[in-house]
Design an enzyme around this catalytic site. Structure first.
Site, PDB file in Angstrom:
ATOM      1  N   GLU A  53      -5.520   3.495   6.518  1.00 41.22           N
ATOM      2  CA  GLU A  53      -5.074   3.305   5.144  1.00 41.22           C
ATOM      3  C   GLU A  53      -5.679   4.401   4.264  1.00 41.22           C
ATOM      4  O   GLU A  53      -5.114   4.759   3.242  1.00 41.22           O
ATOM      5  CB  GLU A  53      -5.526   1.919   4.676  1.00 41.22           C
ATOM      6  CG  GLU A  53      -4.882   1.446   3.408  1.00 41.22           C
ATOM      7  CD  GLU A  53      -5.876   1.151   2.329  1.00 41.22           C
ATOM      8  OE1 GLU A  53      -5.453   0.942   1.203  1.00 41.22           O
ATOM      9  OE2 GLU A  53      -7.086   1.150   2.601  1.00 41.22           O
ATOM     10  N   ARG A  94       0.833  -1.218   0.000  1.00 36.02           N
ATOM     11  CA  ARG A  94       0.000   0.000   0.000  1.00 36.02           C
ATOM     12  C   ARG A  94       0.866   1.266   0.000  1.00 36.02           C
ATOM     13  O   ARG A  94       0.552   2.253   0.665  1.00 36.02           O
ATOM     14  CB  ARG A  94      -0.937   0.032   1.218  1.00 36.02           C
ATOM     15  CG  ARG A  94      -1.988  -1.076   1.240  1.00 36.02           C
ATOM     16  CD  ARG A  94      -2.995  -0.868   0.108  1.00 36.02           C
ATOM     17  NE  ARG A  94      -4.160  -1.745   0.240  1.00 36.02           N
ATOM     18  CZ  ARG A  94      -4.219  -3.009  -0.178  1.00 36.02           C
ATOM     19  NH1 ARG A  94      -3.181  -3.574  -0.760  1.00 36.02           N
ATOM     20  NH2 ARG A  94      -5.331  -3.716  -0.037  1.00 36.02           N
ATOM     21  N   SER A 133     -10.838  -1.016   2.939  1.00 37.87           N
ATOM     22  CA  SER A 133     -10.147  -1.200   4.219  1.00 37.87           C
ATOM     23  C   SER A 133      -9.818   0.160   4.806  1.00 37.87           C
ATOM     24  O   SER A 133      -9.193   0.982   4.144  1.00 37.87           O
ATOM     25  CB  SER A 133      -8.826  -1.949   4.017  1.00 37.87           C
ATOM     26  OG  SER A 133      -9.062  -3.198   3.435  1.00 37.87           O
TER      27      SER A 133
HETATM   28  N1  EPU Z   1     -10.710 -11.477   9.222  1.00 35.65           N
HETATM   29  C1  EPU Z   1     -11.427 -11.691  10.380  1.00 35.65           C
HETATM   30  N2  EPU Z   1     -12.454 -10.818  10.657  1.00 35.65           N
HETATM   31  C2  EPU Z   1     -12.806  -9.812   9.839  1.00 35.65           C
HETATM   32  C3  EPU Z   1     -12.053  -9.604   8.656  1.00 35.65           C
HETATM   33  C4  EPU Z   1     -11.009 -10.467   8.374  1.00 35.65           C
HETATM   34  O1  EPU Z   1     -11.150 -12.591  11.155  1.00 35.65           O
HETATM   35  O2  EPU Z   1     -13.743  -9.101  10.160  1.00 35.65           O
HETATM   36  C5  EPU Z   1      -9.637 -12.433   8.889  1.00 35.65           C
HETATM   37  C6  EPU Z   1     -10.074 -13.364   7.749  1.00 35.65           C
HETATM   38  O3  EPU Z   1     -10.756 -14.474   8.221  1.00 35.65           O
HETATM   39  C7  EPU Z   1      -8.759 -13.708   7.104  1.00 35.65           C
HETATM   40  C8  EPU Z   1      -7.930 -12.466   7.312  1.00 35.65           C
HETATM   41  O4  EPU Z   1      -8.535 -11.753   8.373  1.00 35.65           O
HETATM   42  O5  EPU Z   1      -8.156 -14.775   7.777  1.00 35.65           O
HETATM   43  C9  EPU Z   1      -7.795 -11.621   6.065  1.00 35.65           C
HETATM   44  O6  EPU Z   1      -9.065 -11.161   5.642  1.00 35.65           O
HETATM   45  P1  EPU Z   1      -9.375 -10.766   4.119  1.00 35.65           P
HETATM   46  O7  EPU Z   1      -8.975 -11.880   3.224  1.00 35.65           O
HETATM   47  O8  EPU Z   1     -10.785 -10.314   4.055  1.00 35.65           O
HETATM   48  O9  EPU Z   1      -8.378  -9.606   3.794  1.00 35.65           O
HETATM   49  P2  EPU Z   1      -7.828  -8.356   4.618  1.00 35.65           P
HETATM   50  O10 EPU Z   1      -6.423  -8.616   4.995  1.00 35.65           O
HETATM   51  O11 EPU Z   1      -8.775  -8.011   5.711  1.00 35.65           O
HETATM   52  C10 EPU Z   1      -6.836  -7.208   2.501  1.00 35.65           C
HETATM   53  C11 EPU Z   1      -6.882  -5.882   1.803  1.00 35.65           C
HETATM   54  C12 EPU Z   1      -8.190  -5.725   1.040  1.00 35.65           C
HETATM   55  C13 EPU Z   1      -8.315  -6.860   0.043  1.00 35.65           C
HETATM   56  C14 EPU Z   1      -8.260  -8.184   0.814  1.00 35.65           C
HETATM   57  C15 EPU Z   1      -8.295  -9.386  -0.084  1.00 35.65           C
HETATM   58  C16 EPU Z   1      -5.531  -4.360   3.163  1.00 35.65           C
HETATM   59  C17 EPU Z   1      -5.535  -3.183   4.066  1.00 35.65           C
HETATM   60  N3  EPU Z   1      -6.738  -4.803   2.759  1.00 35.65           N
HETATM   61  O12 EPU Z   1      -7.852  -7.209   3.504  1.00 35.65           O
HETATM   62  O13 EPU Z   1      -8.112  -4.501   0.319  1.00 35.65           O
HETATM   63  O14 EPU Z   1      -9.524  -6.779  -0.691  1.00 35.65           O
HETATM   64  O15 EPU Z   1      -7.021  -8.242   1.556  1.00 35.65           O
HETATM   65  O16 EPU Z   1      -7.082  -9.540  -0.709  1.00 35.65           O
HETATM   66  O17 EPU Z   1      -4.463  -4.854   2.823  1.00 35.65           O
HETATM   67  C18 EPU Z   1      -8.622  -2.188   0.469  1.00 35.65           C
HETATM   68  O18 EPU Z   1      -7.408  -1.988   0.482  1.00 35.65           O
HETATM   69  O19 EPU Z   1      -9.443  -1.244   0.520  1.00 35.65           O
HETATM   70  C19 EPU Z   1      -9.104  -3.560   0.427  1.00 35.65           C
HETATM   71  C20 EPU Z   1     -10.414  -3.856   0.502  1.00 35.65           C
END
Ligand code: EPU
Length: 342
Positions: A338, A170, A243
């Site tokens: 972010e 990012r 996010s």
């Molecule tokens: N998780 C939870 N609870 C929640 C949300 C997530 O336990 O409420 C856990 C999930 O179960 C999983 C892990 O956290 O094990 C990761 O969750 P997820 O795959 O949804 O991805 P993220 O790390 O929360 C990042 C990006 C997103 C992108 C997703 C998918 C960042 C800041 N965010 O989110 O990007 O869509 O991965 O690749 O890196 C954005 O930047 O605006 C964005 C939406």
């Protein structure tokens, strides 16, 4: 002598239609760049403007806590073209104001690989390199070729190739030392005719399997769209900026201690340590689905803060501060926003 069209500057313009969080805030002055021919006049306006200038793309990563007392320049230049091809690669250029997902689907529909995992991310092509957008195990730096930009100070054109952009999680040079210094005009991606598809992240493989599909550029893009629609709020319906926080990177030692106390902690290897899933941390603090007035935490993804209608930016921001505080207290981990806060 070439005649450049004049730029229209409008006063006290509502920014509600221009950003995805949907707050009712105003810009003191507002101008739009729709064609490259308007650039000289726009540069002149920007350089002579008394006050702060904010370049705006799709407005999908912004939180306004008050009216913007300056000039907002909305970048609306459109166009997508294939600029070069060889046996292995196709180079596709998008103008800065082009919608990101339209650009991705242009590539996907031609079976050009590299951006399919980045389907449906809100925002525009010109903003995509600024924070090196990423999702489902892929970032734009993996397919980025170069971008054309213009210096706001000198009016000089400059090409930036991948090695000059300082891409990180990012992050890019346009968020770092060159922040606010260049206007990105267009971005060129190098897409693969025979891509190695990345289905390893999260639910992509299981989503394909559930639909009886084999991995292809099109099926992966469709799977990503289905996953995103099921988890992330549509900004057309509920205001949000994706996010709200970055996933924090912590040191190995701190991680081992946390892991001992919380064996289920969601984490990934990262440069310089271990990356934690901020959504998991926030959920553990009990925030998922929280709502106070029109400000809330999305009930399917705790990393996303939402505006149910009339939440002010300060309401959302104070909710963010409370979340930061409680995550710090429970886990000793510092979350950072972010989104850009104005
Ligand atoms: N998780 C939870 N609870 C929640 C949300 C997530 O336990 O409420 C856990 C999930 O179960 C999983 C892990 O956290 O094990 C990761 O969750 P997820 O795959 O949804 O991805 P993220 O790390 O929360 C990042 C990006 C997103 C992108 C997703 C998918 C960042 C800041 N965010 O989110 O990007 O869509 O991965 O690749 O890196 C954005 O930047 O605006 C964005 C939406």
């Amino acid at each position: 002598m070439i005649q450049h069209p004049p730029i229209v500057v409008r006063q006290q313009i509502s920014l509600k239609p221009y950003h995805t969080f949907g707050m009712e805030v105003k810009a003191r002055d507002f101008a739009e760049l729709s064609h490259e021919q308007e650039l000289p006049a726009m540069l002149k306006l920007i350089s002579q403007y008394q006050g702060p200038v904010l370049l705006m793309g799709g407005g999908s990563n912004m939180l306004f806590t008050k009216d913007f007392e300056g000039l907002v320049v909305k970048i609306s230049t459109r166009g997508i073209e294939i600029v070069e091809e060889d046996e292995d690669f196709v180079y596709v250029r998008g103008m800065a104001g082009e919608n990101w997902d339209d650009f991705v689907q242009f590539c996907v529909s031609r079976n050009l690989g590299g951006l399919e995992n980045l389907s449906l991310i809100p925002g525009n092509v010109g903003s995509s390199p600024i924070q090196n957008i990423g999702a489902y195990g892929v970032e734009i730096r993996d397919s980025f070729y170069m971008l054309d930009a213009i210096s706001l100070r000198t009016g000089e054109f400059r090409e930036f190739f991948a090695g000059e952009c300082d891409f990180g999680y990012r992050h890019s040079i346009f968020k770092g030392e060159l922040k606010g210094k260049y206007l990105i005009l267009s971005v060129t991606f190098r897409l693969k005719r025979n891509p190695v598809l990345n289905t390893s992240y999260g639910a992509i493989a299981s989503e394909l399997e559930a639909n009886g599909e084999t991995p292809s550029v099109k099926s992966v893009a469709a799977a990503v769209c289905r996953i995103r629609r099921s988890k992330l709020p549509d900004p057309e319906e509920t205001g949000n900026a994706g996010s709200f926080f970055k996933n924090p990177v912590i040191g190995e030692q701190q991680f081992l201690e946390l892991k001992q106390q919380y064996p289920a902690i969601a984490s990934y290897p990262a440069d310089g340590g271990v990356k934690l899933a901020a959504g998991w941390l926030i959920e553990q603090c009990g925030w998922k689905g929280f709502r106070e007035g029109d400000a809330g935490v999305h009930d399917k993804q705790a990393l996303v803060l939402v505006n149910y209608g009339n939440a002010t930016g300060t309401r959302i921001y104070s909710l963010a501060l409370k979340i930061i505080e409680s995550v710090k207290e429970k886990f000793g981990v510092q979350l950072e926003p972010e989104v850009n806060i104005y």
